[in-house]
Enzyme design. Structure first.
Site, short mmCIF file in Angstrom:
data_model
loop_
_atom_site.label_atom_id
_atom_site.label_comp_id
_atom_site.label_asym_id
_atom_site.label_seq_id
_atom_site.Cartn_x
_atom_site.Cartn_y
_atom_site.Cartn_z
N ASP A 175 47.86 28.38 7.37
CA ASP A 175 46.92 29.73 6.88
C ASP A 175 45.55 28.88 6.91
O ASP A 175 44.99 27.86 7.03
CB ASP A 175 47.61 29.82 5.58
CG ASP A 175 47.80 30.86 5.38
OD1 ASP A 175 46.62 31.89 5.91
OD2 ASP A 175 48.19 31.17 4.15
C1 BGC Z 1 46.45 34.74 4.37
C2 BGC Z 1 47.32 35.01 5.20
C3 BGC Z 1 46.49 35.95 6.44
C4 BGC Z 1 45.52 34.37 6.48
C5 BGC Z 1 44.33 36.01 7.66
C6 BGC Z 1 45.04 34.02 4.99
O1 BGC Z 1 44.65 34.07 2.41
O2 BGC Z 1 47.60 33.78 3.03
O3 BGC Z 1 48.40 35.89 4.93
O4 BGC Z 1 47.43 35.76 7.42
O5 BGC Z 1 44.16 34.53 5.04
O6 BGC Z 1 43.32 36.96 6.87
#
Ligand code: BGC
Length: 731
Positions: free
Chosen positions: A266
């Site tokens: 993530d």
């Molecule tokens: C989120 C993800 C997301 C990523 C990119 C993170 O903060 O938890 O679900 O895909 O950001 O935007």
């Protein structure tokens, strides 16, 4: 509408489903696996260490590097999960001038509420096609974390409390995306069930809960849908960050499930170079916000410091090669490399918009309909009072990373006005203000009451919101990333409004919007009709209006239990949500959702699987047949009412007596059946071996205890219409 008309109406949609199925056939004709692996070996042999390291960490907010001289493109990712995210430029600045408006699909709850894996496929196909048209290689969805508590701020993106329903819907979604030659990314692996402390919380749970509740969706994504990428979550699991967790990633994901794709972090979820490299992280994504406005991607854990460690011989280069191989593998698979070329994607087509509408129509849930207030009789109605700020509010840009710039968004008010045309007078009253800490507003309530009194029918649209001012992140939002709801109470003084409107006009329909359960006890017994519309996407207002006025017969079913009150939910009853000192002990264990409510005999407000229709269905003639590895259940289902409709037949399995603890019942098969009035159909539901098994901690494997099993078939987890039992001996 007769059956012929029903068929005609759904035909364009079925054709829409067929197109990707054809593409699926072409897809399988792609390059031979051995050839691809050889080509990858050759490419890797030509790469410098620096080029390899550049491929395994971000080089902008949503990309990682390619190797231009070898023809390897950058890998471009985008959120997800219910539309392709607006452009952020390379370093997180939202590009307001970009041509990035697209199809805004309903969010995960509603998708799961369709209980229709084919709809999951259609959803994924739209996303995949729009991602491709926008030049994206990976769509960051589906989000499939289990709804452990109704408070989790990201529940709106997720699917269900039940691992079987999650699995079936996620498989459809992933296949839909990937048949467009775009990678899906199933997230967030694993045990990311709360937001408030997601970067720090250490989740402790039994092996049984892990295997039976929290992992099956991911396992199905890998072993059945062959998902190309998995996103490691922010939280820790048993003391180690999930994204570089040896047990979750090396042992289970890549070991037991033989995942051959890319485990990306993530955004900002990597915390340690050696651990990440050794424990299976293949791609480090994210932006350290402290580095803004000019993030230095070479400072990432899997960048310069890793280069140094490999050069010094502390980390073997073969480990890096293996990560690069995985990235190249998904590039070949999605035709970014190799002899096959991707076909063009498309965006904002009438078909995509029709799919958004169809999904919303199938996922809105009729929770209550006493005295058959619904469907509203259009011919008898001259005035309608639409009440509530949620009736007049767009949601596409809310909630955090899942935001979408919608090409358009039909609000409930617009949908109702459009359907009724000029002949009916539709008033609108705000009723409550979506403003931080807002209490009941007496003036707005009295205006709404006056409008309701004058109207033949009042339609209240109430519930949760993503936030206050369309902010990407808003610490005070309810359905949003990075926050959990404080409780289940209706915010903004909505209870007062609803009670006043119900007293003013008994012919009132309450429409709930938002990401799941809310406490309705103050007025639920007085409201004759209640609908759950979730966040229903760009066509949500049209779908709602069609259901209100009977042009569409509702067929959605709840993918999660609605408790009467928060304290009834297992995560809260047993304590430990969100945890103490950043440790969350899942004492609720395998008793998540209806598994808890049914076993512990707690009456929910609305049960898992519940959803009414404007028609009625009769279940009969249940028979079972044993085949080699499965039990086949046959039954007859008949539409006994006056309108065409669809029923979701749900099959739950219960072991009569067992030495091991087992939930009262567990969903193991379901089927959505479309029936014209008077039509009946024989249907077949299949139970594999796994339908009878539990995860034995002692033997560390799935086992079934021989004995009698009840097969409970019904219209919801609490509305069992037929039952039979079988003896099951095998393991
Ligand atoms: C989120 C993800 C997301 C990523 C990119 C993170 O903060 O938890 O679900 O895909 O950001 O935007």
């Amino acid at each position: 509408m007769n059956y012929g008309e029903l068929r005609l109406r759904i035909r364009p949609f079925l054709m829409l489903l067929a197109i990707p199925a054809i593409m699926c056939a072409c897809h399988s004709a792609s390059e031979n696996i051995n050839d691809v692996e050889e080509q990858i070996t050759t490419l890797i042999s030509k790469m410098t260490l620096k080029e390899k390291i550049a491929m395994i960490h971000a080089n902008s907010s949503f990309t990682s590097a390619g190797v231009e001289r070898l023809g390897i493109p950058e890998l471009v990712t985008s959120d997800g999960p219910h539309g392709v995210r607006p452009e952020h430029g390379r370093d997180w600045v939202l590009d307001s001038a970009a041509n990035d408006a697209g199809t805004y699909l309903p969010t995960g709850n509603l998708l799961a509420a369709t209980w229709n894996p084919e709809i999951g496929y259609a959803f994924g196909a739209v996303l995949g096609s729009e991602a491709k048209e926008r030049g994206k290689d990976v769509i960051l969805g589906p989000g499939i974390n289990v709804m452990r508590s109704p408070l989790c701020g990201r529940n709106f993106e997720y699917l269900s409390e039940d691992p079987f329903l999650i699995s079936r819907m996620a498989i459809g979604y992933i296949r839909g995306v990937q048949d467009q030659d775009v990678s899906a990314c199933v997230k967030h692996y694993a045990a990311n069930n709360e937001e408030v402390d997601r970067n720090a919380v250490d989740v402790l749970m039994s092996e049984r809960a892990l295997r039976e509740i929290y992992l099956p969706g991911f396992k199905a994504a890998v072993t059945e849908a062959d998902v190309n990428t998995v996103m490691g979550s922010y939280n820790k699991f048993r003391g180690q960050y999930a994204t570089h967790n040896d047990y979750l990633v090396n042992k289970i994901l890549k070991g037991e499930w033989k995942f051959r794709g890319v485990l990306m972090s993530d955004w900002g979820a990597v915390h340690n170079t050696i651990e990440a490299v050794k424990n299976g992280t293949d791609l480090e994504m994210g932006t350290d916000l402290s580095m803004l406005p000019k993030p230095d991607y070479n400072k990432f854990f899997m960048a310069d410091s890793l280069l140094g460690l490999v050069s010094k011989g502390v980390v073997p280069e073969t480990l890096i090669d293996e990560k690069v191989r995985r990235i190249l593998r998904i590039m070949f698979k999605t035709k970014m490399l190799g002899k096959n070329k991707r076909e063009a994607g498309s965006r904002n087509t009438p078909e995509h918009q029709a799919t958004a509408l169809k999904i919303a129509e199938e996922g809105i849930v009729l929770l209550k309909n006493e005295g058959e207030v619904l469907p509203l009789k259009r011919a008898a109605i001259k005035t309608v009072a639409v009440i509530g700020e949620n009736a007049n509010r767009e949601n596409a840009m809310g909630g955090g990373s899942s935001q979408v710039r919608a090409k358009y968004e039909i609000t409930p008010l617009q949908g109702i006005k459009k359907l009724l045309g000029g002949g009916v007078s539709v008033s609108y009253s705000r009723g409550y203000k979506i403003v931080k800490n807002q209490q009941a507003d007496a003036t707005l309530i009295s205006e709404a009451v006056a409008a309701a009194k004058k109207a033949d029918v009042a339609i209240l649209v109430v519930g949760w919101t993503h936030g206050y001012d369309y902010a990407v992140w808003d610490d005070n939002a309810y359905d949003a990333e990075g926050v959990d709801k404080p409780n289940l109470d209706m915010p903004f003084g909505q209870n007062e409004l609803i009670k006043a409107v119900l007293a003013a006009n008994p012919n009132t329909v309450v429409v709930l919007s938002g990401g799941g359960p809310i406490d309705v006890r103050q007025w639920v017994n007085k409201a004759p009709a209640i609908l759950e519309m979730w966040y229903a996407g760009m066509e949500g207002g049209n779908a709602l209006a069609k259901i209100l006025f009977g042009e569409v017969n509702p067929s959605g079913k709840l993918p999660m239990t609605f408790p009467q009150k928060l304290e009834d939910s297992p995560a809260h009853k047993f304590g430990d949500f969100p945890g103490v000192n950043n440790v969350a002990r899942y004492k609720d264990d395998i008793y998540v959702g209806y598994r808890y409510f049914d076993t512990y005999k707690v009456t929910p407000q609305f049960a898992f699987g519940h959803g009414l229709s404007y028609t009625s269905f009769k279940y009969s003639d249940v028979k079972t047949r044993k085949e080699k590895d499965s039990v086949v259940v046959h039954l007859k289902i008949k539409n006994t009412g006056k309108v065409n409709g669809a029923e979701v037949v749900q099959l739950y399995v219960k072991q009569e007596k067992s030495a091991e603890k087992r939930p009262e019942k567990e969903l193991k098969a379901f089927k959505k059946v479309y029936l014209a009035t008077g039509e009946s159909r024989d249907i077949e539901l299949r139970l594999g071996k796994d339908a009878f098994q539990y995860f034995s901690e002692k033997n560390h494997r799935w086992l079934a205890e021989p004995g009698m099993f009840d097969l409970l078939i019904g219209s919801s987890s609490r509305d069992i219409r037929q039952r039979t039992s079988i003896s099951y001996l095998e393991n």
